[in-house]
Scaffold this active site. Structure first.
Site, short mmCIF file in Angstrom:
data_model
loop_
_atom_site.label_atom_id
_atom_site.label_comp_id
_atom_site.label_asym_id
_atom_site.label_seq_id
_atom_site.Cartn_x
_atom_site.Cartn_y
_atom_site.Cartn_z
N GLU A 90 0.80 -1.23 0.00
CA GLU A 90 0.00 0.00 0.00
C GLU A 90 0.83 1.29 0.00
OE1 GLU A 90 -2.78 -0.42 3.24
OE2 GLU A 90 -3.51 -2.35 2.50
N GLU A 129 -5.87 -10.96 -1.54
CA GLU A 129 -6.72 -10.76 -0.35
C GLU A 129 -8.20 -10.72 -0.73
OE1 GLU A 129 -5.45 -7.45 2.07
OE2 GLU A 129 -3.33 -7.84 1.70
O1 G3I Z 1 -4.11 -8.31 18.79
C1 G3I Z 1 -5.15 -7.52 19.37
C2 G3I Z 1 -5.72 -8.25 20.52
O2 G3I Z 1 -4.72 -8.35 21.50
C3 G3I Z 1 -6.93 -7.46 21.02
O3 G3I Z 1 -7.54 -8.20 22.03
C4 G3I Z 1 -7.94 -7.24 19.90
C5 G3I Z 1 -9.12 -6.38 20.32
O4 G3I Z 1 -9.89 -6.00 19.19
O5 G3I Z 1 -7.30 -6.57 18.87
C6 G3I Z 1 -6.23 -7.33 18.34
O6 G3I Z 1 -5.64 -6.70 17.28
C7 G3I Z 1 -6.41 -6.62 16.10
C8 G3I Z 1 -5.70 -7.46 15.03
O7 G3I Z 1 -6.33 -7.26 13.79
C9 G3I Z 1 -5.68 -8.94 15.35
O8 G3I Z 1 -6.97 -9.44 15.40
C10 G3I Z 1 -6.47 -5.16 15.69
O9 G3I Z 1 -7.27 -4.44 16.61
C11 G3I Z 1 -7.04 -5.02 14.29
O10 G3I Z 1 -6.91 -3.68 13.85
C12 G3I Z 1 -6.25 -5.91 13.34
O11 G3I Z 1 -6.83 -5.77 12.08
C13 G3I Z 1 -6.13 -6.35 11.00
C14 G3I Z 1 -5.70 -5.23 10.04
O12 G3I Z 1 -5.20 -5.79 8.83
C15 G3I Z 1 -4.59 -4.38 10.64
O13 G3I Z 1 -3.43 -5.13 10.82
C16 G3I Z 1 -7.07 -7.34 10.33
O14 G3I Z 1 -7.25 -8.46 11.19
C17 G3I Z 1 -6.48 -7.82 9.00
O15 G3I Z 1 -7.42 -8.60 8.33
C18 G3I Z 1 -6.13 -6.61 8.15
O16 G3I Z 1 -5.55 -7.07 6.97
C19 G3I Z 1 -5.26 -6.06 5.98
C20 G3I Z 1 -4.01 -6.51 5.23
O17 G3I Z 1 -2.97 -6.72 6.15
C21 G3I Z 1 -3.61 -5.46 4.19
N1 G3I Z 1 -4.70 -5.20 3.30
C22 G3I Z 1 -5.97 -4.82 3.93
C23 G3I Z 1 -6.38 -5.90 4.92
C24 G3I Z 1 -7.72 -5.58 5.54
O18 G3I Z 1 -7.67 -4.40 6.27
#
Ligand code: G3I
Length: 366
Positions: free
Chosen positions: A160, A276
């Site tokens: 990105e 994705e």
């Molecule tokens: O790890 C913490 C956990 O400790 C906590 O209890 C929980 C509470 O909500 O949050 C957890 O972290 C979350 C993490 O995913 C793991 O589940 C974050 O809040 C959340 O923001 C995070 O979101 C991920 C996001 O990327 C940011 O990294 C999504 O799962 C993941 O599907 C998403 O993937 C991205 C790709 O990497 C890039 N392209 C877009 C795609 C979708 O946004």
């Protein structure tokens, strides 16, 4: 005039190995039972993103994952925040569990991602500045790509890097990396990754490339320009990842424009992966059957288009089952009904989307 058929990587795989084996095993008359088998018959990879937290805690899910997928992307476990929690400390435990899971079950693994502006650890803002940005980036990539050397099919090296709204003339995102190092950070990341794991493939990965909108058109142009510049300076890049987070209610799809974009990318001697894929059902009616039908239709429309391009080597959905998808939290429905964007339902049973994906593989012309 007779045109000599091109022997693409896809055809080479088909003639040479896994696909032929699968065909013999399943027999000519029986249909395959998994998406990976449908894909393999055409020399393609099918897989999905999976999280350590889900694959390690739910055995039924893990079993279905292995049945359906030939390749796994760790959803979050290799990102900076997960793997580099302190400036001088790495935590490979979850990534290693996934790498081991992949190896035990003969899945390939993607690496996601070495450079991204999001999901950064708290220490990053406090510790990194213009002076140490380059050494921090180089050290991270060397350590992480080096740790998984030989285990990764393809890395999303940079994720990105385009954001046209930021106003840069080339459409580059004004991320911290860009502000400190200029455009060169992208080339640098690829070179360092390639030194750390010379046998992997290295991809640039981005979203918003799919629709016939001005927004996506500008993004396609900016991505293509970036890829051209990288190739021109000899950057070790092997492919483009299209994230393809699709919206079921979006109608502005133009197959010819998307095909042309993929042809332009392929003409740079780059492979393409759909990295994705999912189809958000936000904005569709509550009725499950109607929703599933439209979501399935979008999968088929999209895949039948992109799979026409011979340089496309694989398709991964961003998750496998509706039980575990980022869309539940990030794009919830207005009626709060559980979202249904993926090939398997919450009980891990195939939906119409599964059939559409299978049919899209089945109808690929070799
Ligand atoms: O790890 C913490 C956990 O400790 C906590 O209890 C929980 C509470 O909500 O949050 C957890 O972290 C979350 C993490 O995913 C793991 O589940 C974050 O809040 C959340 O923001 C995070 O979101 C991920 C996001 O990327 C940011 O990294 C999504 O799962 C993941 O599907 C998403 O993937 C991205 C790709 O990497 C890039 N392209 C877009 C795609 C979708 O946004």
């Amino acid at each position: 005039m007779f045109k000599k058929p091109r022997l693409t990587r896809r055809k080479a795989i088909y003639l040479g190995g896994a696909a032929l084996g699968t065909t013999l095993l399943t027999g000519w008359l029986r249909q395959p039972k998994s998406l990976k088998a449908y894909a393999a018959r055409k020399g393609l990879l099918y897989g999905a993103a999976g999280a350590y937290s889900k694959l390690s805690e739910n055995q039924e899910f893990a079993k279905r994952f292995i049945e359906e997928c030939a390749i796994l992307t760790p959803e979050n476990d290799l990102k900076w925040k997960a793997i580099h929690p302190q400036p001088n400390q790495y935590d490979f435990s979850q990534g290693d569990w996934l790498a081991n899971f992949a190896q035990r079950h003969q899945l390939k693994m993607r690496g996601h991602t070495l450079v991204w502006h999001a999901y950064m650890p708290d220490w990053f803002k406090e510790t990194v500045d213009r002076q140490n940005a380059e050494s921090t980036l180089v050290e991270h990539i060397t350590t992480v790509a080096g740790h998984y050397q030989g285990l990764i099919h393809s890395w999303d090296v940079v994720n990105e890097a385009i954001k046209v709204e930021d106003g840069h003339p080339l459409g580059l995102r004004k991320s911290a990396w860009f502000n400190w190092l200029g455009e060169d950070y992208i080339d640098l990341a690829f070179r360092v990754a390639s030194e750390a794991d010379p046998k992997a493939m290295f991809f640039y990965n981005d979203y918003g490339l799919d629709y016939d909108t001005e927004y996506d058109e500008n993004r396609r142009n900016a991505v293509l320009n970036l890829l051209e510049r990288l190739k021109a300076r000899g950057t070790p890049i092997h492919g483009l990842g299209l994230q393809a987070h699709l919206l079921a209610k979006e109608k502005r799809f133009n197959a010819e424009k998307l095909r042309q974009f993929l042809r332009d990318v392929a003409s740079l001697d780059l492979k393409i992966m759909i990295t994705e894929l999912d189809v958000s059902d936000k904005g569709l009616p509550y009725d499950y059957q109607k929703r599933d039908r439209r979501v399935a239709e979008v999968y088929e429309m999209y895949l039948s288009t992109v799979l026409e391009e011979p340089n496309v080597i694989g398709v991964l959905t961003w998750g496998l089952s509706d039980r575990y998808t980022w869309l539940s939290k990030h794009r919830p429905r207005n009626d709060n009904a559980p979202v249904r964007p993926l090939p398997l339902d919450r009980e891990f049973k195939p939906k119409l989307a599964w059939e559409s994906i299978a049919r899209s593989f089945e109808t690929v012309n070799l």
